[in-house]
Design an enzyme around this catalytic site. Structure first.
Site, PDB file in Angstrom:
ATOM      1  N   TYR A 132      -3.363   0.816  15.044  1.00 25.65           N
ATOM      2  CA  TYR A 132      -3.665  -0.559  14.665  1.00 25.65           C
ATOM      3  C   TYR A 132      -3.452  -1.543  15.809  1.00 25.65           C
ATOM      4  O   TYR A 132      -3.717  -2.720  15.658  1.00 25.65           O
ATOM      5  CB  TYR A 132      -2.778  -0.978  13.483  1.00 25.65           C
ATOM      6  CG  TYR A 132      -3.316  -0.535  12.153  1.00 25.65           C
ATOM      7  CD1 TYR A 132      -3.964  -1.422  11.300  1.00 25.65           C
ATOM      8  CD2 TYR A 132      -3.198   0.780  11.743  1.00 25.65           C
ATOM      9  CE1 TYR A 132      -4.456  -1.023  10.086  1.00 25.65           C
ATOM     10  CE2 TYR A 132      -3.689   1.194  10.527  1.00 25.65           C
ATOM     11  CZ  TYR A 132      -4.317   0.290   9.701  1.00 25.65           C
ATOM     12  OH  TYR A 132      -4.805   0.693   8.492  1.00 25.65           O
ATOM     13  N   LYS A 175       0.819  -1.211   0.000  1.00 30.10           N
ATOM     14  CA  LYS A 175       0.000   0.000   0.000  1.00 30.10           C
ATOM     15  C   LYS A 175       0.854   1.262   0.000  1.00 30.10           C
ATOM     16  O   LYS A 175       0.526   2.241  -0.661  1.00 30.10           O
ATOM     17  CB  LYS A 175      -0.922  -0.014   1.229  1.00 30.10           C
ATOM     18  CG  LYS A 175      -1.855   1.182   1.320  1.00 30.10           C
ATOM     19  CD  LYS A 175      -2.725   1.097   2.546  1.00 30.10           C
ATOM     20  CE  LYS A 175      -3.634   2.306   2.669  1.00 30.10           C
ATOM     21  NZ  LYS A 175      -4.468   2.255   3.893  1.00 30.10           N
ATOM     22  N   ARG A 228      -5.958  -7.987  10.264  1.00 28.90           N
ATOM     23  CA  ARG A 228      -4.643  -7.324  10.331  1.00 28.90           C
ATOM     24  C   ARG A 228      -4.486  -6.628  11.680  1.00 28.90           C
ATOM     25  O   ARG A 228      -3.431  -6.722  12.308  1.00 28.90           O
ATOM     26  CB  ARG A 228      -4.516  -6.328   9.176  1.00 28.90           C
ATOM     27  CG  ARG A 228      -3.263  -5.462   9.205  1.00 28.90           C
ATOM     28  CD  ARG A 228      -3.157  -4.691   7.893  1.00 28.90           C
ATOM     29  NE  ARG A 228      -2.215  -3.578   7.938  1.00 28.90           N
ATOM     30  CZ  ARG A 228      -0.906  -3.697   7.781  1.00 28.90           C
ATOM     31  NH1 ARG A 228      -0.364  -4.882   7.608  1.00 28.90           N
ATOM     32  NH2 ARG A 228      -0.130  -2.625   7.800  1.00 28.90           N
TER      33      ARG A 228
END
Length: 354
Positions: free
Chosen positions: A335, A232, A303
Site C-alpha cells: 500500500y 475489515k 487510502r
C-alpha cells in the site's frame, strides 16, 4: 463380511458388515463392480483406514455451497457475505453438478484455467485475484466439509493445484494537479459530506466503509482521534487526526441539517422503512471522477495515497500500521508507493554528508 444381491431394478447391491464399523452399502450395474468395491471396503476396514464417502458422493458442490452460504457465511461481515454469494455462483455454474467426492485437483485446475481465460461483462479478462478468491472459498468449503460436516473426504483437492499469482499491487498516486481538481470538485458538490469524506480519506487513510459507518461518539475532538470498532480485519483501532482532519470532522459533526435522532456522522436519506443509513456516494463518485478525466481512480486509492504520505513523512512502519490497521508489514508494503522524485532530495543530502 460382504453380501451381494440383485435388486428388482436389475442392479447389484453390495452390503458390507464388519464389527466396529458402520454398515456400508452401494449399488452397481454389474456384479463384478459390486464385488470389487466390497473387497476394497473390507480391506480398508481391516487396515483401519476406511472413510465413509457416501455423504460426499451424495452431496453436489451446489448443495455444499448453499449449505455453506446458509451456515458459515452469516458468521462473517455483510460485505463478505455478498462477495461469497457472488463467488459461489461462479463455482456453481461451472462445477455445481459434480459431487464433492468427484471434485479432483484436475477438475479444479481446469476451472482455474477457464476462469482466467474468460472475459467479464466489461470486456476484460477475469483477474488473477478474482480467481484466487474463488479458489479460496472452494478451499475453505472443503475444510469445513472435512472438519465439521463429516462428509468422508480424505483431503482438500484445492491444496494440490497452483494458485494464480497475486499480481502487482496498485500504485495509483494523485498528482498535485489531480488533487487540486478533485478537491475543488467535491467541495463544489451540492452535498458537503462528499468533500468531507474525501478529505478525511486523504488525511487518515481510513477505508470508505470505516468513514461512512462512523457514529458521533466515535470521534473525540478533544483528544483528536477517531475510534474504529468495525474494521475489515475485525481489529479495533484508534486513528489520530491531523489538524486538517480535525477541522473537517468538526464541520461534519456540526452539520446543520443533521436530524436530531441520527447518530451517523455521514448520513443518507431515509429508506422505505424510514431508517437512515450511511451516506452512499458511490454513484456520485463514479460520475465525478469520469467528468474529471480520472476514470481509473478508485476511492480506495485515496487510502494508498494517505498511507504513502505517512511513510514519506518519516513515520516508522509500526506507526503507520497503527494508523492504517495493516496487520503485516508485507501488506503495508503493497500500500505504500514512494515517489522516486521525492527521494532525490534525500539522496542528495546523503551525498553531501559523505
Amino acid at each position: 463380511m460382504a453380501t451381494i444381491f440383485k435388486t428388482d431394478a436389475g442392479n447389484y447391491k453390495a452390503l458390507v458388515r464388519k464389527s466396529g464399523w458402520p454398515t456400508t452399502t452401494k449399488t452397481f450395474r454389474t456384479s463384478r463392480d459390486a464385488k470389487d468395491w466390497a473387497r476394497r471396503i473390507e480391506d480398508e476396514m481391516v487396515r483401519g483406514v476406511y472413510i465413509q464417502r457416501s455423504g460426499a458422493e451424495r452431496m453436489t458442490l451446489e448443495m455444499a455451497l448453499k449449505r455453506y452460504l446458509t451456515e458459515i457465511s452469516p458468521t462473517k461481515k455483510p460485505t463478505t457475505q455478498r462477495a461469497e454469494a457472488t463467488k459461489a455462483q461462479q463455482l456453481i455454474s461451472h462445477l455445481g453438478k459434480y459431487s464433492m467426492a468427484a471434485l479432483s485437483a484436475e477438475l479444479i485446475a481446469s476451472y482455474r484455467d477457464k476462469r482466467l481465460a474468460s472475459v467479464t461483462s466489461r470486456g476484460k479478462t477475469t483477474s488473477n485475484n478474482t480467481v484466487r478468491l474463488e479458489l479460496a472459498l472452494l478451499s475453505h468449503l472443503f475444510t469445513v466439509a472435512i472438519q465439521e460436516w463429516g462428509l468422508g473426504l480424505s483431503f482438500n483437492p484445492v491444496l494440490n493445484i497452483r494458485k494464480p499469482s497475486a499480481g502487482q499491487g496498485r500504485d495509483r498516486r494523485l498528482s498535485a494537479e489531480e488533487e487540486r481538481c478533485l478537491l475543488k470538485a467535491v467541495n463544489d458538490h451540492s452535498n458537503p459530506m462528499l468533500g468531507w469524506i474525501v478529505r478525511i480519506a486523504l488525511e487518515t487513510g481510513m477505508r470508505s466503509s470505516e468513514i461512512t459507518s462512523l457514529r458521533r461518539h466515535q470521534v473525540d475532538m478533544k483528544k483528536r482521534v477517531a475510534r474504529l470498532s468495525d474494521t475489515k480485519n475485525d481489529s479495533a483501532r484508534t486513528v489520530p487526526l491531523s489538524k486538517w482532519a480535525t477541522e473537517t470532522f468538526e464541520a461534519a459533526l456540526n452539520n446543520p441539517i443533521r436530524p436530531i435522532d441520527c447518530d451517523l456522522v455521514f448520513f443518507g436519506e431515509p429508506g422505505k422503512d424510514g431508517k437512515r443509513r450511511a451516506y452512499n456516494f458511490n454513484k456520485t463518485w463514479g460520475v465525478l471522477k469520469k467528468k474529471l478525466g480520472m476514470a481509473d481512480l478508485r476511492f480506495h486509492d485515496l487510502r494508498h495515497e494517505a498511507v504513502s504520505r505517512l511513510v514519506e513523512g518519516g513515520l516508522s512502519d509500526q506507526e503507520v500500521s497503527a494508523i492504517s490497521g495493516h496487520k503485516s508489514m508485507q501488506m503495508l508494503k503493497r500500500y505504500t508507493h514512494l515517489r522516486a522524485e521525492d527521494l532525490v532530495g534525500k539522496l542528495d543530502m546523503l551525498t553531501r554528508e559523505h
